[in-house]
Design a protein around this motif. Structure first.
Motif, PDB file in Angstrom:
ATOM      1  N   LEU A   1      -4.330   1.454  -7.252  1.00 34.89           N
ATOM      2  CA  LEU A   1      -4.772   1.512  -5.861  1.00 34.89           C
ATOM      3  C   LEU A   1      -3.815   2.456  -5.132  1.00 34.89           C
ATOM      4  O   LEU A   1      -2.601   2.280  -5.180  1.00 34.89           O
ATOM      5  N   GLU A   2      -4.405   3.444  -4.465  1.00 30.85           N
ATOM      6  CA  GLU A   2      -3.578   4.475  -3.837  1.00 30.85           C
ATOM      7  C   GLU A   2      -3.597   4.347  -2.318  1.00 30.85           C
ATOM      8  O   GLU A   2      -4.624   4.002  -1.719  1.00 30.85           O
ATOM      9  N   CYS A   3      -2.469   4.669  -1.704  1.00 29.50           N
ATOM     10  CA  CYS A   3      -2.340   4.607  -0.249  1.00 29.50           C
ATOM     11  C   CYS A   3      -1.540   5.816   0.218  1.00 29.50           C
ATOM     12  O   CYS A   3      -0.490   6.123  -0.347  1.00 29.50           O
ATOM     13  N   VAL A   4      -2.037   6.469   1.254  1.00 27.98           N
ATOM     14  CA  VAL A   4      -1.354   7.632   1.812  1.00 27.98           C
ATOM     15  C   VAL A   4      -1.237   7.457   3.321  1.00 27.98           C
ATOM     16  O   VAL A   4      -2.200   7.067   3.979  1.00 27.98           O
ATOM     17  N   GLN A   5      -0.052   7.751   3.856  1.00 30.06           N
ATOM     18  CA  GLN A   5       0.134   7.726   5.323  1.00 30.06           C
ATOM     19  C   GLN A   5       0.620   9.094   5.778  1.00 30.06           C
ATOM     20  O   GLN A   5       1.343   9.777   5.065  1.00 30.06           O
ATOM     21  N   ASP A   6       0.203   9.444   7.003  1.00 26.13           N
ATOM     22  CA  ASP A   6       0.463  10.812   7.476  1.00 26.13           C
ATOM     23  C   ASP A   6       1.457  10.879   8.618  1.00 26.13           C
ATOM     24  O   ASP A   6       1.531  11.878   9.332  1.00 26.13           O
ATOM     25  N   MET A   7       2.245   9.779   8.829  1.00 24.33           N
ATOM     26  CA  MET A   7       3.157   9.762   9.967  1.00 24.33           C
ATOM     27  C   MET A   7       4.620   9.804   9.554  1.00 24.33           C
ATOM     28  O   MET A   7       5.486   9.469  10.353  1.00 24.33           O
ATOM     29  N   ASP A   8       4.904  10.168   8.326  1.00 21.19           N
ATOM     30  CA  ASP A   8       6.285  10.301   7.892  1.00 21.19           C
ATOM     31  C   ASP A   8       7.056   8.978   7.989  1.00 21.19           C
ATOM     32  O   ASP A   8       8.266   8.961   8.231  1.00 21.19           O
ATOM     33  N   HIS A   9       6.344   7.864   7.788  1.00 23.60           N
ATOM     34  CA  HIS A   9       6.980   6.544   7.842  1.00 23.60           C
ATOM     35  C   HIS A   9       7.818   6.311   6.589  1.00 23.60           C
ATOM     36  O   HIS A   9       7.405   6.638   5.478  1.00 23.60           O
ATOM     37  N   GLU A  10       8.995   5.693   6.793  1.00 22.85           N
ATOM     38  CA  GLU A  10       9.847   5.388   5.647  1.00 22.85           C
ATOM     39  C   GLU A  10       9.327   4.172   4.863  1.00 22.85           C
ATOM     40  O   GLU A  10       9.414   4.126   3.645  1.00 22.85           O
ATOM     41  N   ASN A  11       8.811   3.191   5.586  1.00 18.36           N
ATOM     42  CA  ASN A  11       8.455   1.917   4.958  1.00 18.36           C
ATOM     43  C   ASN A  11       6.982   1.866   4.605  1.00 18.36           C
ATOM     44  O   ASN A  11       6.123   2.237   5.401  1.00 18.36           O
ATOM     45  N   MET A  12       6.696   1.360   3.429  1.00 18.73           N
ATOM     46  CA  MET A  12       5.310   1.129   3.029  1.00 18.73           C
ATOM     47  C   MET A  12       5.207  -0.216   2.322  1.00 18.73           C
ATOM     48  O   MET A  12       6.163  -0.658   1.673  1.00 18.73           O
ATOM     49  N   PHE A  13       4.039  -0.833   2.471  1.00 21.29           N
ATOM     50  CA  PHE A  13       3.837  -2.203   2.002  1.00 21.29           C
ATOM     51  C   PHE A  13       2.476  -2.349   1.328  1.00 21.29           C
ATOM     52  O   PHE A  13       1.519  -1.674   1.699  1.00 21.29           O
ATOM     53  N   TRP A  14       2.407  -3.293   0.399  1.00 24.60           N
ATOM     54  CA  TRP A  14       1.122  -3.731  -0.138  1.00 24.60           C
ATOM     55  C   TRP A  14       0.991  -5.234   0.099  1.00 24.60           C
ATOM     56  O   TRP A  14       1.869  -6.017  -0.272  1.00 24.60           O
ATOM     57  N   TYR A  15      -0.136  -5.601   0.736  1.00 20.22           N
ATOM     58  CA  TYR A  15      -0.484  -6.997   0.971  1.00 20.22           C
ATOM     59  C   TYR A  15      -1.790  -7.311   0.257  1.00 20.22           C
ATOM     60  O   TYR A  15      -2.648  -6.456   0.048  1.00 20.22           O
ATOM     61  N   ARG A  16      -1.937  -8.582  -0.014  1.00 20.56           N
ATOM     62  CA  ARG A  16      -3.194  -9.088  -0.553  1.00 20.56           C
ATOM     63  C   ARG A  16      -3.746 -10.086   0.461  1.00 20.56           C
ATOM     64  O   ARG A  16      -2.993 -10.924   0.988  1.00 20.56           O
ATOM     65  N   GLN A  17      -5.064  -9.987   0.761  1.00 20.69           N
ATOM     66  CA  GLN A  17      -5.680 -10.882   1.739  1.00 20.69           C
ATOM     67  C   GLN A  17      -6.779 -11.708   1.079  1.00 20.69           C
ATOM     68  O   GLN A  17      -7.734 -11.145   0.523  1.00 20.69           O
ATOM     69  N   ASP A  18      -6.627 -13.018   1.127  1.00 21.50           N
ATOM     70  CA  ASP A  18      -7.611 -13.941   0.570  1.00 21.50           C
ATOM     71  C   ASP A  18      -8.013 -14.944   1.648  1.00 21.50           C
ATOM     72  O   ASP A  18      -7.160 -15.371   2.450  1.00 21.50           O
ATOM     73  N   PRO A  19      -9.271 -15.359   1.684  1.00 20.29           N
ATOM     74  CA  PRO A  19      -9.729 -16.312   2.708  1.00 20.29           C
ATOM     75  C   PRO A  19      -8.888 -17.582   2.689  1.00 20.29           C
ATOM     76  O   PRO A  19      -8.654 -18.181   1.637  1.00 20.29           O
ATOM     77  N   GLY A  20      -8.448 -17.983   3.862  1.00 15.60           N
ATOM     78  CA  GLY A  20      -7.668 -19.210   3.977  1.00 15.60           C
ATOM     79  C   GLY A  20      -6.213 -19.082   3.588  1.00 15.60           C
ATOM     80  O   GLY A  20      -5.444 -20.029   3.756  1.00 15.60           O
TER      81      GLY A  20
END
Lengths: 114, 114
Positions: B21-40
């Motif tokens: 799974l790929e993620c790209v940000q365009d604001m030169d942010h130092e911090n990046m995170f991966w979260y998982r979202q499940d109902p409840g």
């Protein structure tokens, strides 16, 4: 690690009434408490946040209060409108300038009844 | 406007496959995170990174790894996908600043493992 409890899981209010969502946290080192709103099918977005050196913060119809002693914080929405319907997440973290991952509550589904 | 873009909105993979799974940000942010979202269960932190090639485990890292070879890109890897990894995955980024810790989220990737 941090643990955040959020209540209620579902909240139904009449349009125009107020809504209150409550969260408690476990780590006394946490000093940053944001609230995110997630509309159906959309990404979470920050709506308001508070830091541990402040007891209350307001932005138009929304306000957040923090009680550090009791380790709880609350979101207050006044004069609710249909566009307030969404899932709201509280979160807590220690913000020291680094990459501090947020610990989220399980969310509150706010339903505004017409 | 901060833009956090995830490469896929929907993915269907087979059990045992290696998934990126790929993620790209365009604001030169130092911090990046991966979260998982499940109902409840709300949003749960899998991994985060505060710099290129740096990574830290979150609350639920088991079964996942990450890669950050460039500042703007943060990849989540499922080495051998399993059905219990069927979920919504959200990437986020933030600036390295103790006074400005807003996390900006991507649109999410809904992964189904069959």
């Amino acid at each position: 690690g941090e643990n955040v409890e959020q209540h209620p899981s579902t909240l139904s209010v009449q349009e125009g009434d107020s809504a209150v969502i409550k969260c408690t946290y476990s780590d006394s080192a946490s000093n940053y408490f944001p609230w995110y709103k997630q509309e159906l099918g959309k990404r979470p977005q920050l709506i308001i946040d508070i830091r541990s050196n402040v007891g209350e913060k307001k932005d138009q119809r929304i306000a957040v209060t923090l009680n550090k002693t009791a380790k709880h914080f609350s979101l207050h929405i006044t004069e609710t409108q249909p566009e307030d319907s969404a899932v709201y997440f509280c979160a807590a973290t220690y913000s020291g300038g680094g990459a501090d991952g947020l610990t989220f509550g399980k969310g509150t589904h706010l339903i505004i009844q017409p | 406007d901060v833009k956090v873009t995830q490469s896929s909105r929907y993915l269907v993979k087979r059990t045992g496959e290696k998934v990126f799974l790929e993620c790209v940000q365009d604001m030169d942010h130092e911090n990046m995170f991966w979260y998982r979202q499940d109902p409840g269960l709300g949003l749960r932190l899998i991994y985060f990174s505060y710099d290129v090639k740096m990574k830290e485990k979150g609350d639920i890292p088991e079964g996942y790894s990450v890669s950050r070879e460039k500042k703007e890109r943060f990849s989540l890897i499922l080495e051998s996908a399993s059905t219990n990894q069927t979920s919504m995955y959200l990437c986020a980024s933030s600036i390295w600043d103790r006074l400005n810790t807003e996390a900006f989220f991507g649109q999410g990737t809904r992964l189904t493992v069959v």
